[in-house]
Write an enzyme that holds these catalytic residues in place. Sequence first.
Site, short mmCIF file in Angstrom:
data_model
loop_
_atom_site.label_atom_id
_atom_site.label_comp_id
_atom_site.label_asym_id
_atom_site.label_seq_id
_atom_site.Cartn_x
_atom_site.Cartn_y
_atom_site.Cartn_z
N THR A 42 -45.52 -50.85 -4.64
CA THR A 42 -45.36 -49.95 -5.63
C THR A 42 -44.04 -48.82 -5.02
O THR A 42 -44.00 -48.84 -3.81
CB THR A 42 -46.33 -49.09 -6.13
N VAL A 44 -43.02 -45.53 -4.89
CA VAL A 44 -43.37 -44.47 -3.87
C VAL A 44 -44.18 -44.73 -2.63
O VAL A 44 -43.79 -44.16 -1.52
CB VAL A 44 -44.06 -43.27 -4.87
N CYS A 45 -45.15 -45.53 -2.66
CA CYS A 45 -45.64 -45.89 -1.66
C CYS A 45 -44.95 -46.86 -0.65
O CYS A 45 -45.06 -46.43 0.77
CB CYS A 45 -46.79 -47.01 -2.19
N THR A 46 -43.90 -47.52 -1.09
CA THR A 46 -42.97 -48.04 -0.21
C THR A 46 -42.28 -46.99 0.61
O THR A 46 -42.03 -47.40 1.79
CB THR A 46 -41.95 -49.11 -1.09
N MET A 49 -44.73 -45.58 3.50
CA MET A 49 -44.69 -46.43 4.32
C MET A 49 -43.39 -46.61 5.34
O MET A 49 -43.83 -46.32 6.77
CB MET A 49 -45.11 -47.61 3.76
#
Length: 208
Positions: A42, A44-46, A49
């Site tokens: 996804t 934003v998560c990418t 991280m």
Amino acid sequence: MTIRLGQIAPDFNVETTKGPMSFHQWAGDAWVFFFSHPADFTPVCTTEMGRTAQLAEEFAARNVKPLGLSTDSVAEHLKWIDDVNDTQSCDLQFPIVADEDHKIAELYEMIHPGESETAAVRSVFIIDPDKKVRLTMTYPMAVGRNFDEILRAIDALQTADANSCALPADWEKGDEVIIPPSITNEQAKEMFPQGWDELRPYLRLTKI
């Protein structure tokens, strides 16, 4: 259970992208930046991280171990890491917890039904070497974390611990600190021989 500041962070055993983990044992004598994200692959998560990986040296300099979590599998995490490294120009080396049964997310109250029944929100737990929870933050799914603030908060906690002081609003490294009201002037003379600027009897500012 509600996790409150000052309590011992719950221990757990789990599979991660770096193999089986016993949380407290893995943490050792380091601080931990434990953070959850809603789902692999996804947008934003990418970015989050990737930003954590890009800041690896900053975390290491503070004796902090990052630890990610989502309710995806280890296999999905490992595939996603390749994507994160490719799109964010980084080398993600910290472990990511696979919490497919949601046990850890529920233990740490990372699932908020108003956001999702199964995916974790963007929770942050800063945990000290004594395994105590020192700071928590919660971001909604659509808003990425501010990593400048995460690092600033860690700096503030470590500075406060090392110097028995408190930190004012918007404090950053190098700024004045506050001598807490619990420390008398006589005690302060020994602890802060550089002296202080007394704006009020309860507001004493000093450099460290």
